[in-house]
Design a protein around this motif. Sequence first.
Motif, PDB file in Angstrom:
ATOM      1  N   GLY A 133       2.331   0.056  -0.750  1.00  0.00           N
ATOM      2  CA  GLY A 133       3.335   0.171  -1.122  1.00  0.00           C
ATOM      3  C   GLY A 133       3.505  -1.947  -0.892  1.00  0.00           C
ATOM      4  N   GLU A 134       4.616  -2.431  -0.335  1.00  0.00           N
ATOM      5  CA  GLU A 134       5.094  -3.804  -1.050  1.00  0.00           C
ATOM      6  C   GLU A 134       3.808  -5.200  -0.213  1.00  0.00           C
ATOM      7  OE1 GLU A 134       6.417  -8.124   0.606  1.00  0.00           O
ATOM      8  OE2 GLU A 134       6.853  -6.104   1.523  1.00  0.00           O
ATOM      9  N   GLY A 135       3.672  -5.036   1.197  1.00  0.00           N
ATOM     10  CA  GLY A 135       2.595  -5.517   2.051  1.00  0.00           C
ATOM     11  C   GLY A 135       1.432  -5.486   1.626  1.00  0.00           C
ATOM     12  N   VAL A 136       0.701  -4.638   0.658  1.00  0.00           N
ATOM     13  CA  VAL A 136      -0.861  -3.807   0.782  1.00  0.00           C
ATOM     14  C   VAL A 136      -0.792  -4.266  -0.356  1.00  0.00           C
ATOM     15  CG1 VAL A 136      -2.279  -2.433   0.058  1.00  0.00           C
ATOM     16  CG2 VAL A 136      -0.509  -1.900   1.999  1.00  0.00           C
ATOM     17  N   GLU A 143      -1.182  -5.247  -8.277  1.00  0.00           N
ATOM     18  CA  GLU A 143      -0.081  -4.923  -8.965  1.00  0.00           C
ATOM     19  C   GLU A 143       0.209  -3.726  -9.339  1.00  0.00           C
ATOM     20  OE1 GLU A 143       0.960  -7.531 -12.663  1.00  0.00           O
ATOM     21  OE2 GLU A 143       0.400  -8.500 -11.066  1.00  0.00           O
ATOM     22  N   ALA A 144       1.130  -3.221  -9.621  1.00  0.00           N
ATOM     23  CA  ALA A 144       0.922  -1.512 -10.514  1.00  0.00           C
ATOM     24  C   ALA A 144      -0.275  -1.797 -11.967  1.00  0.00           C
ATOM     25  CB  ALA A 144       2.037  -1.183 -11.255  1.00  0.00           C
ATOM     26  N   GLY A 145      -1.470  -0.839 -11.737  1.00  0.00           N
ATOM     27  CA  GLY A 145      -1.897  -0.196 -13.145  1.00  0.00           C
ATOM     28  C   GLY A 145      -3.046  -1.341 -12.897  1.00  0.00           C
ATOM     29  N   LYS A 163      -0.792   2.803  -9.088  1.00  0.00           N
ATOM     30  CA  LYS A 163       0.147   3.683 -10.297  1.00  0.00           C
ATOM     31  C   LYS A 163       1.444   3.046  -9.919  1.00  0.00           C
ATOM     32  CE  LYS A 163       2.336   8.203 -11.217  1.00  0.00           C
ATOM     33  NZ  LYS A 163       2.970   9.123 -10.540  1.00  0.00           N
ATOM     34  N   GLN A 164       2.113   2.602  -8.486  1.00  0.00           N
ATOM     35  CA  GLN A 164       3.577   2.354  -8.266  1.00  0.00           C
ATOM     36  C   GLN A 164       3.243   0.649  -7.667  1.00  0.00           C
ATOM     37  OE1 GLN A 164       6.232   4.978  -7.523  1.00  0.00           O
ATOM     38  NE2 GLN A 164       7.845   3.328  -7.003  1.00  0.00           N
ATOM     39  N   VAL A 165       4.260   0.053  -7.171  1.00  0.00           N
ATOM     40  CA  VAL A 165       4.825  -0.165  -5.904  1.00  0.00           C
ATOM     41  C   VAL A 165       5.541  -0.316  -5.526  1.00  0.00           C
ATOM     42  CG1 VAL A 165       4.343  -3.082  -4.750  1.00  0.00           C
ATOM     43  CG2 VAL A 165       2.216  -2.072  -6.304  1.00  0.00           C
ATOM     44  N   ASP A 176       3.084  -1.430   4.683  1.00  0.00           N
ATOM     45  CA  ASP A 176       1.398  -0.850   4.648  1.00  0.00           C
ATOM     46  C   ASP A 176       1.252   0.477   4.376  1.00  0.00           C
ATOM     47  OD1 ASP A 176       3.213   0.755   6.489  1.00  0.00           O
ATOM     48  OD2 ASP A 176       1.366   0.368   8.696  1.00  0.00           O
ATOM     49  N   LEU A 177       2.064   0.605   3.263  1.00  0.00           N
ATOM     50  CA  LEU A 177       1.947   2.450   2.578  1.00  0.00           C
ATOM     51  C   LEU A 177       0.630   1.834   1.871  1.00  0.00           C
ATOM     52  CD1 LEU A 177       2.851   4.981   4.296  1.00  0.00           C
ATOM     53  CD2 LEU A 177       4.078   4.942   2.412  1.00  0.00           C
TER      54      LEU A 177
END
Lengths: 381, 340
Positions: A133-136, A143-145, A163-165, A176-177
């Motif tokens: 998630g964005e918060g994490v 960031e991704a990667g 893998k992805q945000v 918070d995921l």
Amino acid sequence: MGAWATRQRYLIDFAALSLWRHGARSLGLWLIYVLVVFVVASVILYGAAIRREANAVLDAAPDVVAQAMRMGRHEMSTGADIEKLRGLRGADRLEGRLWGYLYDTSAAANFTLQVPSGFDPRFRLERGEAIIGEGVARLRKVEAGKMLFLISPARRFLKLKVKQVLPLGSALVSSDLVLVGEADFRAFFDLPAGQYTDIAMRVRNPAEVGKIAEKSLLALPGHRMVTRADMRRTYEAIFSWREGVLVALLSGALLAFAILAFDKAAGLSAGERREIGILKAIGWDTGDVIGMKLWEGAVVSVGAFLAGTVAAYAHVFLFSAPLIEPVIKGWSTLFPRVTLTPTVDALQVATLGFFTVVPYLAAILVPIWRTASADPDRVMR
Amino acid sequence: MILHPPILALVLASLIGCGLIAWASLFAWRLLARWDLASGAESQIALERRTYLVSTVMAFVMAMQIGALVLFVFNADRMAAMFVGAMCAVGTLNASVYGFPALYAKMAMFFAASLWLVADHVDGRGRDYPLTRFKYRLLLAIAPLALVEAGLSLAYFLDLKADTLTSCCGSLFTPNKDGIAAEMASFDAASALGLIAAALLLAGGTGLAAGSGRLPTGVLRVASLAHGAASLFVFGAALIAIVSALSLYVYEHPHHHCPFCILKREYGYVGFALYLPLFAGTALGAGGAMLRTLPLPASLNVALPSIAGGLARASVAAFALFAAVAAAIVWRSGLILIGG
């Protein structure tokens, strides 16, 4: 009707001019009026907007969730429990869900670790992969990667490649995921195969949700069934309650404001007193003066109401309500950053009017009458 | 009690209104005992002065009551999400035994308040306080109603609990049950629409007669009273038509009779477009008729007939608006109830 309207028009005209002449005197009160409207409107607008967000989020929730209970506490469900529910007519996409919380010491925040649903191909994860998630991402500065490292309370180590945000749009629930694969999840939390946090299912026909929850309860008497409507009601009740408590607390301020308005309306300057005396001497009657003064009150109210509401709108929807957000939304280190969808409806505006304009008008009625019914010779002397 | 801002606003309005009306009726009591326009005594002048305050206060309270009725219904509809089984305002009102009585009391208060506002407005046009005694007698009659209304609203809101099991409109407005709601729902659509059309024509005819200035006074008076009665008839017939036919056209569903779901956003708030002109037309028609039942005071020789005529014309206009909205609903609906 024509004569009445013309008379009102002249009264409004006079009231506006009189406000213009004595405007500076009531400017202070007007600003406080705007402030009162602003605070109450912020609470009401924010409460409604967050309820709407919660509702939108719940659209994606499962129709029925079955949670095992033991001694009134949440327990793990087993594969056998899922098998008991299989074949329930009308139920669909039955699966055991895996999710749990992790207190992350480095970020001092709680993360939610979850295994994405097997029915959702968008979130398919290989071993060692994660979607966060964005918060994490913000707290751990990844960031991704990049790689994300987690340590379980039992000192187990998990190395994940991001893998992805998840996009900001869903931040209210996904901030918070940390989504991980099932194998990683079980290894990390030391969870044996065949155990699940809870059981989720879809119901094809929305009218059958209640019946299917009832049947599931018969099949699994030790579980509790939570339907999406239950969750929706709970959110509705929680946010309404918080909003209501804030407004109830503000009623003290409203009372103080009404007393101030009363006081201000009662204390006329000598000039105004003389003016009313002259008006009455040249033929205005008490009703005319009251009408004129009420129009003054109405002009002040409409102005303050509009200014306060517009300011509150900007506060809530442009700046995400920094002044009241923690009280209504809740608080934590890992706070979702969310921009609310702007919505205003007639119910909110009407409620706001009842809370601000009604007390103001009620407070100024008696002083207005007292001013208007004074004898012209006594006030002019 | 559920601490929900609109509920707090309604409770606030009820308490303010109830307190002010109680205070005003104490004054009304004193006024009726001592009012003597011929006297120049200090006490009479003080009374005359104070009537301005009471008039203003009461106009404020009555206007607030009218707003409160709309807010009450609107809020009941929104709160349906909090109760198990509720789909619209019916569920919310059914969540407590005081719900529907509170609504009826608010509706009665709406009509009483509009009658009082009409009397007050006319009284203000005469220089010698011509309707003062009547106005304050009316106020004393309204006061118990206001107390009952405030009491019922308060009892209702205190009794409301989240998660109450309640019944939805589908189970209340069904033809094969008992009670007034079911009786209204079982009315045949064609006769209900015929009834409201007849009622509207009657109200329109009498209203236009009462509103035209050219007829002799006696005829005007009869027309005005007939228009008042016809307005009440329209109100009843319209409620029947809404439950048994118009709502079906809105939902395009032959068995959904609810008169509250039409207030929802899904149906474009069309219910407000129906109810507001209906309530306004009825109140205006009844107000005009009420004026004509009074003996005509000399100081209102010109003003009273002109206001009564204006009220009748405004009432006809409101009913015409109602008829137009109703006709548009039937016209635009994809449902065919009659013939086909």
